[in-house]
Write a protein that holds these residues in place. Structure first.
Motif, PDB file in Angstrom:
ATOM      1  N   ASP A 125      -4.821  -6.794  -2.035  1.00 44.85           N
ATOM      2  CA  ASP A 125      -3.425  -6.365  -2.217  1.00 44.85           C
ATOM      3  C   ASP A 125      -3.319  -4.844  -2.183  1.00 44.85           C
ATOM      4  N   ALA A 126      -4.267  -4.172  -2.847  1.00 45.96           N
ATOM      5  CA  ALA A 126      -4.259  -2.711  -2.868  1.00 45.96           C
ATOM      6  C   ALA A 126      -4.469  -2.144  -1.472  1.00 45.96           C
ATOM      7  N   VAL A 131      -2.333   0.654   3.375  1.00 46.15           N
ATOM      8  CA  VAL A 131      -2.053   0.648   4.818  1.00 46.15           C
ATOM      9  C   VAL A 131      -0.554   0.782   5.070  1.00 46.15           C
ATOM     10  N   LYS A 132       0.238  -0.006   4.358  1.00 45.53           N
ATOM     11  CA  LYS A 132       1.686   0.001   4.539  1.00 45.53           C
ATOM     12  C   LYS A 132       2.303   1.344   4.134  1.00 45.53           C
ATOM     13  N   ASP A 133       1.927   1.846   2.972  1.00 45.47           N
ATOM     14  CA  ASP A 133       2.541   3.066   2.440  1.00 45.47           C
ATOM     15  C   ASP A 133       2.200   4.302   3.268  1.00 45.47           C
ATOM     16  N   ASN A 134       1.020   4.320   3.851  1.00 47.01           N
ATOM     17  CA  ASN A 134       0.563   5.534   4.535  1.00 47.01           C
ATOM     18  C   ASN A 134       0.693   5.491   6.048  1.00 47.01           C
ATOM     19  N   THR A 140      -0.855   5.527  12.231  1.00 39.93           N
ATOM     20  CA  THR A 140      -1.060   4.181  11.704  1.00 39.93           C
ATOM     21  C   THR A 140      -2.413   4.083  11.024  1.00 39.93           C
ATOM     22  N   VAL A 141      -2.408   3.618   9.793  1.00 35.19           N
ATOM     23  CA  VAL A 141      -3.644   3.438   9.036  1.00 35.19           C
ATOM     24  C   VAL A 141      -4.205   2.054   9.319  1.00 35.19           C
ATOM     25  N   LYS A 142      -5.474   1.996   9.646  1.00 29.99           N
ATOM     26  CA  LYS A 142      -6.156   0.725   9.851  1.00 29.99           C
ATOM     27  C   LYS A 142      -6.855   0.318   8.556  1.00 29.99           C
ATOM     28  N   PRO A 143      -6.948  -0.977   8.287  1.00 26.37           N
ATOM     29  CA  PRO A 143      -7.657  -1.419   7.079  1.00 26.37           C
ATOM     30  C   PRO A 143      -9.062  -0.844   6.973  1.00 26.37           C
ATOM     31  N   SER A 144      -9.724  -0.667   8.104  1.00 25.46           N
ATOM     32  CA  SER A 144     -11.082  -0.126   8.088  1.00 25.46           C
ATOM     33  C   SER A 144     -11.116   1.348   7.699  1.00 25.46           C
ATOM     34  N   ASN A 145      -9.954   2.022   7.724  1.00 28.61           N
ATOM     35  CA  ASN A 145      -9.882   3.434   7.351  1.00 28.61           C
ATOM     36  C   ASN A 145      -9.731   3.644   5.847  1.00 28.61           C
ATOM     37  N   VAL A 146      -9.452   2.582   5.107  1.00 28.72           N
ATOM     38  CA  VAL A 146      -9.168   2.704   3.676  1.00 28.72           C
ATOM     39  C   VAL A 146     -10.480   2.822   2.892  1.00 28.72           C
ATOM     40  N   PRO A 147     -10.689   3.940   2.192  1.00 24.05           N
ATOM     41  CA  PRO A 147     -11.932   4.117   1.424  1.00 24.05           C
ATOM     42  C   PRO A 147     -11.925   3.273   0.150  1.00 24.05           C
ATOM     43  N   ALA A 148     -13.107   3.049  -0.399  1.00 24.48           N
ATOM     44  CA  ALA A 148     -13.249   2.170  -1.565  1.00 24.48           C
ATOM     45  C   ALA A 148     -12.467   2.665  -2.769  1.00 24.48           C
ATOM     46  N   ASP A 149     -12.410   3.989  -2.976  1.00 23.88           N
ATOM     47  CA  ASP A 149     -11.742   4.493  -4.188  1.00 23.88           C
ATOM     48  C   ASP A 149     -10.228   4.329  -4.132  1.00 23.88           C
ATOM     49  N   ASP A 161      -9.896  12.147 -10.084  1.00 19.60           N
ATOM     50  CA  ASP A 161     -10.214  12.592  -8.728  1.00 19.60           C
ATOM     51  C   ASP A 161     -10.159  11.449  -7.726  1.00 19.60           C
ATOM     52  N   ILE A 162      -9.976  11.818  -6.463  1.00 19.70           N
ATOM     53  CA  ILE A 162     -10.111  10.878  -5.354  1.00 19.70           C
ATOM     54  C   ILE A 162     -11.048  11.498  -4.328  1.00 19.70           C
ATOM     55  N   SER A 163     -11.515  10.693  -3.418  1.00 21.44           N
ATOM     56  CA  SER A 163     -12.400  11.196  -2.378  1.00 21.44           C
ATOM     57  C   SER A 163     -11.594  11.991  -1.350  1.00 21.44           C
ATOM     58  N   PRO A 164     -12.229  12.949  -0.663  1.00 16.26           N
ATOM     59  CA  PRO A 164     -11.533  13.660   0.412  1.00 16.26           C
ATOM     60  C   PRO A 164     -10.987  12.699   1.466  1.00 16.26           C
ATOM     61  N   ALA A 165     -11.696  11.585   1.700  1.00 18.57           N
ATOM     62  CA  ALA A 165     -11.238  10.616   2.693  1.00 18.57           C
ATOM     63  C   ALA A 165      -9.902   9.995   2.288  1.00 18.57           C
ATOM     64  N   TYR A 166      -9.751   9.679   1.000  1.00 21.55           N
ATOM     65  CA  TYR A 166      -8.487   9.100   0.539  1.00 21.55           C
ATOM     66  C   TYR A 166      -7.378  10.149   0.553  1.00 21.55           C
ATOM     67  N   ALA A 167      -7.699  11.376   0.223  1.00 20.55           N
ATOM     68  CA  ALA A 167      -6.699  12.440   0.288  1.00 20.55           C
ATOM     69  C   ALA A 167      -6.250  12.664   1.737  1.00 20.55           C
ATOM     70  N   ASP A 168      -7.204  12.695   2.657  1.00 21.24           N
ATOM     71  CA  ASP A 168      -6.875  12.892   4.073  1.00 21.24           C
ATOM     72  C   ASP A 168      -5.983  11.773   4.595  1.00 21.24           C
ATOM     73  N   LEU A 169      -6.253  10.552   4.141  1.00 24.70           N
ATOM     74  CA  LEU A 169      -5.472   9.404   4.597  1.00 24.70           C
ATOM     75  C   LEU A 169      -4.004   9.522   4.203  1.00 24.70           C
ATOM     76  N   GLN A 170      -3.714  10.244   3.112  1.00 23.90           N
ATOM     77  CA  GLN A 170      -2.343  10.362   2.615  1.00 23.90           C
ATOM     78  C   GLN A 170      -1.578  11.548   3.210  1.00 23.90           C
ATOM     79  N   VAL A 171      -2.263  12.396   3.953  1.00 27.96           N
ATOM     80  CA  VAL A 171      -1.679  13.651   4.421  1.00 27.96           C
ATOM     81  C   VAL A 171      -0.409  13.437   5.253  1.00 27.96           C
TER      82      VAL A 171
END
Length: 221
Positions: A125-126, A131-134, A140-149, A161-171
């Motif tokens: 669900d998360a 994917v939907k929100d970002n 377009t965010v792919k499910p495979s792009n979503v980091p574990a955190d 904190d969050i990972s740089p990958a999760y921060a980048d995904l939200q940019v």
């Protein structure tokens, strides 16, 4: 008899003096010295690692907080305020590990095993929500792009904190919601990315509270 009474009185007097001295040293002098040293050398950490913005304390750099919209009538779970960078899920020991007033209620892990059906559903669900929100126009965010955190809570449920990958995904979402360019927001993320402690301890990270304070200042320019 008198000697026995005298010796007893002396022992009692010595014991009382020892109690008073130890109380003074360990209960007054030592705490004052430790507090003084902490305030002089580690003032910020001694006071809870407070983070200030606009002249007031808005949180701690050690404890995550949520960025949600106010509850609507009939809602039980608030929706995330998507103009802000979002932190890790805060499932912890219950549904309300922290609230929007920044008062701690519960802290701890879910204690669910990796193959637990409830945990698997929470993660799925998360991930769908991330994917939907970002996914915004042109990105377009792919499910495979979503980091574990982005889909799991920390051991405390209060990770700041969050990972740089999760921060980048939200940019891209942040840029669109705040009328900024992707380059401006990416620059903020890069500036607030911390490397491993001492070069080898832990993982690179981004403090969400400090990043959102910088975002607010940029959006108001």
């Amino acid at each position: 008899m008198n000697n026995s009474i005298t010796n007893t009185a002396r022992l009692l007097g010595a014991g009382l003096r020892a109690l008073l001295v130890l109380t003074l040293v360990t209960g007054v002098i030592y705490p004052l010295v430790v507090t003084g040293v902490a305030q002089a050398l580690f003032n910020n950490k001694a006071n809870g690692s407070e983070v200030k913005a606009d002249g007031k304390v808005v949180g701690s750099s050690l404890i995550g907080q949520s960025y949600n919209l106010p509850l609507k009538k009939g809602q039980e779970t608030p929706e995330p305020d998507l103009k802000w960078f979002q932190g890790r899920p805060a499932n912890g020991l219950g549904a309300n590990s922290i609230n929007t007033q920044y008062k701690l209620l519960l802290s701890g892990a879910t204690n669910l095993s990796a193959d637990n059906k409830d945990l698997i559903q929470q993660v799925e669900d998360a991930k769908a929500a991330v994917v939907k929100d970002n996914s915004v126009s042109g990105y377009t965010v792919k499910p495979s792009n979503v980091p574990a955190d982005a889909v799991t809570s920390s051991g405390s449920g209060l990770d700041p904190d969050i990972s740089p990958a999760y921060a980048d995904l939200q940019v891209h979402r942040i840029a669109e919601k705040n009328g900024l360019t992707v380059a401006q927001v990416q620059k903020l993320v890069d500036e607030h990315t911390e490397g491993r402690t001492l070069g080898f301890v832990g993982e690179p990270r981004v403090n969400v509270l400090e990043l959102n304070i910088a975002l607010k200042a940029l959006a108001e320019q």
